[in-house]
Motif scaffolding. Sequence first.
Motif, PDB file in Angstrom:
ATOM      1  N   ARG A 170       0.856  -1.193   0.000  1.00 55.55           N
ATOM      2  CA  ARG A 170       0.000   0.000   0.000  1.00 55.55           C
ATOM      3  C   ARG A 170       0.887   1.237   0.000  1.00 55.55           C
ATOM      4  O   ARG A 170       1.766   1.376   0.847  1.00 55.55           O
ATOM      5  CB  ARG A 170      -0.921   0.002   1.217  1.00 55.55           C
ATOM      6  CG  ARG A 170      -1.809   1.259   1.291  1.00 55.55           C
ATOM      7  CD  ARG A 170      -2.853   1.102   2.347  1.00 55.55           C
ATOM      8  NE  ARG A 170      -3.544   2.351   2.611  1.00 55.55           N
ATOM      9  CZ  ARG A 170      -4.478   2.508   3.552  1.00 55.55           C
ATOM     10  NH1 ARG A 170      -4.837   1.472   4.298  1.00 55.55           N
ATOM     11  NH2 ARG A 170      -5.059   3.677   3.742  1.00 55.55           N
ATOM     12  N   ARG A 171       0.666   2.120  -0.933  1.00 52.18           N
ATOM     13  CA  ARG A 171       1.430   3.360  -1.019  1.00 52.18           C
ATOM     14  C   ARG A 171       1.005   4.295   0.117  1.00 52.18           C
ATOM     15  O   ARG A 171      -0.182   4.540   0.317  1.00 52.18           O
ATOM     16  CB  ARG A 171       1.186   4.027  -2.363  1.00 52.18           C
ATOM     17  CG  ARG A 171       2.025   5.285  -2.612  1.00 52.18           C
ATOM     18  CD  ARG A 171       1.684   5.839  -3.999  1.00 52.18           C
ATOM     19  NE  ARG A 171       2.491   6.984  -4.350  1.00 52.18           N
ATOM     20  CZ  ARG A 171       2.204   8.239  -4.008  1.00 52.18           C
ATOM     21  NH1 ARG A 171       1.124   8.496  -3.273  1.00 52.18           N
ATOM     22  NH2 ARG A 171       2.988   9.239  -4.377  1.00 52.18           N
ATOM     23  N   LEU A 172       1.993   4.805   0.851  1.00 56.50           N
ATOM     24  CA  LEU A 172       1.707   5.656   2.002  1.00 56.50           C
ATOM     25  C   LEU A 172       1.961   7.134   1.738  1.00 56.50           C
ATOM     26  O   LEU A 172       1.229   7.988   2.223  1.00 56.50           O
ATOM     27  CB  LEU A 172       2.551   5.219   3.209  1.00 56.50           C
ATOM     28  CG  LEU A 172       2.335   3.802   3.722  1.00 56.50           C
ATOM     29  CD1 LEU A 172       3.318   3.499   4.853  1.00 56.50           C
ATOM     30  CD2 LEU A 172       0.894   3.607   4.193  1.00 56.50           C
TER      31      LEU A 172
ATOM     32  N   TYR B 173       6.117   2.747   0.971  1.00 57.63           N
ATOM     33  CA  TYR B 173       5.101   1.701   0.913  1.00 57.63           C
ATOM     34  C   TYR B 173       5.080   0.904   2.216  1.00 57.63           C
ATOM     35  O   TYR B 173       6.117   0.705   2.848  1.00 57.63           O
ATOM     36  CB  TYR B 173       5.381   0.724  -0.233  1.00 57.63           C
ATOM     37  CG  TYR B 173       5.288   1.311  -1.616  1.00 57.63           C
ATOM     38  CD1 TYR B 173       4.083   1.310  -2.316  1.00 57.63           C
ATOM     39  CD2 TYR B 173       6.412   1.857  -2.230  1.00 57.63           C
ATOM     40  CE1 TYR B 173       4.007   1.847  -3.598  1.00 57.63           C
ATOM     41  CE2 TYR B 173       6.339   2.396  -3.501  1.00 57.63           C
ATOM     42  CZ  TYR B 173       5.140   2.389  -4.184  1.00 57.63           C
ATOM     43  OH  TYR B 173       5.060   2.925  -5.437  1.00 57.63           O
ATOM     44  N   ALA B 174       3.897   0.451   2.580  1.00 57.78           N
ATOM     45  CA  ALA B 174       3.755  -0.586   3.598  1.00 57.78           C
ATOM     46  C   ALA B 174       3.569  -1.904   2.854  1.00 57.78           C
ATOM     47  O   ALA B 174       2.639  -2.041   2.046  1.00 57.78           O
ATOM     48  CB  ALA B 174       2.557  -0.309   4.490  1.00 57.78           C
TER      49      ALA B 174
ATOM     50  N   SER C  61      -0.948   5.881   6.823  1.00 59.90           N
ATOM     51  CA  SER C  61      -1.430   6.567   5.633  1.00 59.90           C
ATOM     52  C   SER C  61      -1.998   7.936   5.986  1.00 59.90           C
ATOM     53  O   SER C  61      -1.744   8.935   5.290  1.00 59.90           O
ATOM     54  CB  SER C  61      -2.489   5.718   4.934  1.00 59.90           C
ATOM     55  OG  SER C  61      -2.987   6.368   3.791  1.00 59.90           O
ATOM     56  N   GLN C  62      -2.740   8.010   7.066  1.00 58.07           N
ATOM     57  CA  GLN C  62      -3.317   9.286   7.495  1.00 58.07           C
ATOM     58  C   GLN C  62      -2.249  10.223   8.043  1.00 58.07           C
ATOM     59  O   GLN C  62      -2.300  11.438   7.824  1.00 58.07           O
ATOM     60  CB  GLN C  62      -4.396   9.034   8.547  1.00 58.07           C
ATOM     61  CG  GLN C  62      -5.610   8.307   8.009  1.00 58.07           C
ATOM     62  CD  GLN C  62      -6.577   7.875   9.096  1.00 58.07           C
ATOM     63  OE1 GLN C  62      -6.397   8.219  10.261  1.00 58.07           O
ATOM     64  NE2 GLN C  62      -7.589   7.120   8.714  1.00 58.07           N
ATOM     65  N   ARG C  63      -1.284   9.687   8.753  1.00 57.61           N
ATOM     66  CA  ARG C  63      -0.251  10.521   9.369  1.00 57.61           C
ATOM     67  C   ARG C  63       0.674  11.132   8.317  1.00 57.61           C
ATOM     68  O   ARG C  63       1.030  12.309   8.406  1.00 57.61           O
ATOM     69  CB  ARG C  63       0.575   9.682  10.353  1.00 57.61           C
ATOM     70  CG  ARG C  63       1.671  10.492  11.074  1.00 57.61           C
ATOM     71  CD  ARG C  63       2.487   9.590  11.975  1.00 57.61           C
ATOM     72  NE  ARG C  63       3.609  10.284  12.562  1.00 57.61           N
ATOM     73  CZ  ARG C  63       3.609  10.844  13.769  1.00 57.61           C
ATOM     74  NH1 ARG C  63       2.509  10.788  14.514  1.00 57.61           N
ATOM     75  NH2 ARG C  63       4.684  11.459  14.229  1.00 57.61           N
ATOM     76  N   PHE C  64       1.077  10.357   7.317  1.00 53.92           N
ATOM     77  CA  PHE C  64       2.006  10.848   6.305  1.00 53.92           C
ATOM     78  C   PHE C  64       1.259  11.578   5.188  1.00 53.92           C
ATOM     79  O   PHE C  64       1.505  12.743   4.928  1.00 53.92           O
ATOM     80  CB  PHE C  64       2.829   9.696   5.742  1.00 53.92           C
ATOM     81  CG  PHE C  64       3.715   9.019   6.756  1.00 53.92           C
ATOM     82  CD1 PHE C  64       4.245   9.733   7.820  1.00 53.92           C
ATOM     83  CD2 PHE C  64       4.018   7.666   6.653  1.00 53.92           C
ATOM     84  CE1 PHE C  64       5.072   9.124   8.764  1.00 53.92           C
ATOM     85  CE2 PHE C  64       4.842   7.045   7.582  1.00 53.92           C
ATOM     86  CZ  PHE C  64       5.362   7.766   8.647  1.00 53.92           C
ATOM     87  N   GLY C  65       0.357  10.897   4.495  1.00 53.41           N
ATOM     88  CA  GLY C  65      -0.460  11.516   3.457  1.00 53.41           C
ATOM     89  C   GLY C  65       0.327  11.947   2.234  1.00 53.41           C
ATOM     90  O   GLY C  65       1.510  11.650   2.076  1.00 53.41           O
TER      91      GLY C  65
END
Length: 310
Positions: free
Chosen positions: A156-158, A269-270, A290-294
């Motif tokens: 998943r792309r972060l 990515y994760a 994902s929310q923290r980095f965006g």
Amino acid sequence: MSQLEQIRIFVELVQAGSATEAARRMSIATSAVSRRLKELEQRLGTELLHRTTRSMALTEDGRAYYSRCVQILEDLREADREVSSRSQELLGTLRIATPWSFGVSYLVPAVTEFMQLHPEIRVDLDMDDRRVDLVAEGIDIAIRIGELQDSSLMARRLAPVSHIVAASPAYLQQHGYPQSPDDLSQHAGLCYANLKSPGQWVYFDAAGNKRTVRVPIRLRSSNGEALCHAAMAGLGILCEPSFITSRAITQGLLQPLLLDYRWYQMAVYAVYPPTRHLSPRVRRFIDFLSQRFGEQPEWEACLQECIGAR
């Protein structure tokens, strides 16, 4: 005896260190522990433990099986709690692998915040630039930066990551400012060793054409932080990810160069093993990252400020 009970007894035996202690903890006979282990090994067709009268040790198959069994039992406990009306708290151990530089600067703060939000979560954090084998080493999530290789793993792309060409003000005063990427061939390069061609830097011109420039290597290192420190000391010019250089640029220790060109682009990515059921703690942690980095993480905001200030 159910397969799940065999797993529970096997895990307890490994953690207790002896059949006698495992039996005491589980309130069953010592002979029952030994018998269940033998049944498990016969079912699997392999030896899980080397046993003598005084000691026991996991075999190679035993280590791999133990890691998966621990995860199965933790997932089961977490599933029970997730559907329980008494608690919606996450629990269990997250096993995370991350590159060193990104881990120190950005992942560790995220991990500590996640643990504060979920007090029953435990974390096993492997910080190393080596590429781990997630399945063999029992890793839940690996943070990977760059182009992903084809594999059976899920990803998943972060967040985005740009590269920045930069040097210290002292170096530029002594050696001059490059006006185009071609000028870099006359400068001292501080180059990342874990690339196929460390001295060949990729960029895109105003028309979007992909080009490269070969930079003489003065220092080559497998660690981006080392290159950043060398650049701050005035040893040369680097082209490194924004998450490594952004704070030095903000502090005025490095000066970004050639901002009219777009340098190598990649992403964070994760990566995690394929599974029909992603455990709640893994899924929630990936969502949290994902929310923290965006799409505008801290390290990219620095680059945009530099461009906007021109």
